[in-house]
Design a protein around this motif. Structure first.
Motif, PDB file in Angstrom:
ATOM      1  N   HIS A 169      29.792  46.310  49.276  1.00 34.94           N
ATOM      2  CA  HIS A 169      29.851  46.254  47.812  1.00 34.94           C
ATOM      3  C   HIS A 169      30.348  47.577  47.223  1.00 34.94           C
ATOM      4  O   HIS A 169      31.104  47.581  46.260  1.00 34.94           O
ATOM      5  N   LEU A 174      33.869  41.520  48.967  1.00 34.43           N
ATOM      6  CA  LEU A 174      32.911  40.413  49.025  1.00 34.43           C
ATOM      7  C   LEU A 174      32.333  40.390  50.432  1.00 34.43           C
ATOM      8  O   LEU A 174      33.074  40.565  51.409  1.00 34.43           O
ATOM      9  N   ASP A 195      27.282  37.728  49.561  1.00 33.23           N
ATOM     10  CA  ASP A 195      27.897  36.923  48.501  1.00 33.23           C
ATOM     11  C   ASP A 195      28.136  35.476  48.924  1.00 33.23           C
ATOM     12  O   ASP A 195      27.967  34.559  48.123  1.00 33.23           O
ATOM     13  N   GLU A 220      25.698  33.683  43.679  1.00 37.28           N
ATOM     14  CA  GLU A 220      25.480  33.610  42.233  1.00 37.28           C
ATOM     15  C   GLU A 220      26.746  33.488  41.402  1.00 37.28           C
ATOM     16  O   GLU A 220      26.663  33.218  40.204  1.00 37.28           O
ATOM     17  N   ASP A 221      27.927  33.658  41.996  1.00 39.35           N
ATOM     18  CA  ASP A 221      29.156  33.723  41.217  1.00 39.35           C
ATOM     19  C   ASP A 221      29.747  32.317  41.033  1.00 39.35           C
ATOM     20  O   ASP A 221      30.366  31.761  41.936  1.00 39.35           O
ATOM     21  N   LEU A 224      33.486  31.924  41.618  1.00 37.80           N
ATOM     22  CA  LEU A 224      33.810  31.900  43.048  1.00 37.80           C
ATOM     23  C   LEU A 224      33.556  30.503  43.620  1.00 37.80           C
ATOM     24  O   LEU A 224      34.368  29.970  44.393  1.00 37.80           O
TER      25      LEU A 224
END
Ligand SMILES: *Cc1c(COP(=O)(O)O)cnc(C)c1O
Length: 380
Positions: A169, A174, A195, A220-221, A224
């Motif tokens: 990070h 990612l 991720d 959480e994205d 994505l």
């Protein structure tokens, strides 16, 4: 579910309820490729055409997302198809930093794909934090993906997820973790900040050696997740309804199976570690395993059902042991209810990192005492 549930409860109930129309307790399989529109042209029930989504895939993906503890998941036609959806995130010039040791099909896929895409791939020893940091910082192109597999195939090496997430990070990458060997029962990569989680659903998630499948879960994205779903549609790479149904049905027993497999593998590993015909055992649960300290922190649900052994006497001796087992079937793959044994170097071919005297064992759910008796006679 509003209350937080234990793992076995989630396995049975996540995104599953008796069917409203009929009361069927077991989920129906919806094979329809197309769905009716309303008179005004709308699709009020959410389904249009099965490449885009099916009721069985919706249920499976919701269950997988809950089991891993992420915002969503996407189911693919194989583990490598799931990898491919993530590799699609690489633009020309991007860098992929991956473990130098791992599932050989993934490593070959990375090399071929990266070359065609004009991306750069660097294989590193992920146990060497200083080296990983140097590689992430080095070079002019951005490190887009840091790809971790832990425990690895076939040497069961364990690397430190929170430490690697921090490095990845900080460099703007990612972080991807292939959680095939550990499953969400043993290891929770999202809790370390990973991720994306990858699975070959063909292995423990399926658990019965009868379905080929792959999964990407997203922590959480939502954007994505949307990008991965776009690839499911555009590549036509999504898992078919019957396979979604099989996988969801298998997940009901995931925690039961994997816990039994962990217990069995621990007994088999302890037996093999004391056997005079065995040179070395690779199992994260053994105190002498180099990754044991990290595994204690990171694999809180168990050390998994996979182990490898180096047989004294070299390649021929290893092949002789595999030829004599009766309960362990000689076959590739892993994670099923039946135990398998495999001479890994000859499956992987030239360039393999597996020692010539290494046998990889996938411990099933048979009684461990029976498996130990089988290995006792096979080792002679
Ligand atoms: C089997 C496997 C894969 C590939 O999955 P398929 O379902 O065979 O395409 C990827 N990673 C690991 C760790 C595996 O064991």
């Amino acid at each position: 579910m509003s209350e937080p549930a234990g793992l076995n409860t989630l396995c049975v109930h996540a995104a599953h309820a008796p069917e409203a129309a009929t009361g069927a307790v077991a989920a129906p399989i919806h094979l329809s490729t197309t769905f009716e529109r309303d008179a005004d042209g709308e699709y009020p029930r959410g389904y249009r055409y099965s490449r885009e989504g099916t009721p069985n895939r919706t249920a499976l993906e919701a269950c997988l997302a809950q089991l891993e503890g992420g915002v969503g998941a996407a189911a693919f036609a194989s583990g490598l198809a799931a990898n491919m959806a993530v590799l699609e995130l690489l633009a020309a010039g991007d860098r992929l930093i991956a473990s130098q040791e791992g599932y050989y099909g993934s490593l070959r896929q990375f090399s071929v794909f990266a070359e065609r895409r004009g991306a750069r791939i660097e294989f590193v020893d992920l146990a060497d934090a200083a080296r990983v940091e140097a590689v992430l910082k080095g070079g002019t192109a951005r490190p887009r993906l840091l790809w971790i597999e832990t425990p690895t195939n076939p040497l069961l090496n364990v690397v430190d997820l929170p430490a690697l997430v921090e490095l990845g990070h900080r460099a703007g990458a990612l972080v991807v973790c292939d959680n095939t060997f550990a499953t969400p029962v043993c290891q929770r990569p999202f809790e370390s900040g990973v991720d994306l989680i990858i699975h070959s659903g063909t292995k423990y998630l399926g658990g019965h050696s009868d379905v080929l499948a792959g999964v990407v879960a997203v922590r959480e994205d939502a954007a994505l997740l949307g990008r991965l779903q776009e690839w499911q549609r555009m590549a036509g790479a999504a898992l078919a309804p019957f396979d979604c149904w099989l996988l969801r049905r298998s997940l009901a027993t995931l925690a039961l199976r994997v816990r039994a497999q962990c217990a069995g593998a621990a007994k088999v590993a302890a037996f093999l570690a004391r056997h005079p015909a065995v040179e070395r055992v690779f199992y994260p649960g053994l105190r002498e395993h180099p990754g044991h300290t990290i595994a204690l922190r990171q694999m809180r649900g168990g050390f998994g059902g996979m182990l490898s052994v180096c047989v004294a006497g070299g390649r021929e001796a290893a092949l002789r042991v595999a030829a004599r087992t009766r309960l362990f079937t000689r076959a590739t793959s892993l994670g099923g209810v039946e135990s398998l044994i495999e001479h890994r170097a000859s499956i992987e071919g030239p360039g393999t990192r597996a020692p010539e005297n290494l046998l990889r064992l996938s411990v099933g759910i048979e009684e461990p005492e029976d498996l130990i008796a089988d290995l006792t006679q096979a080792l002679g």
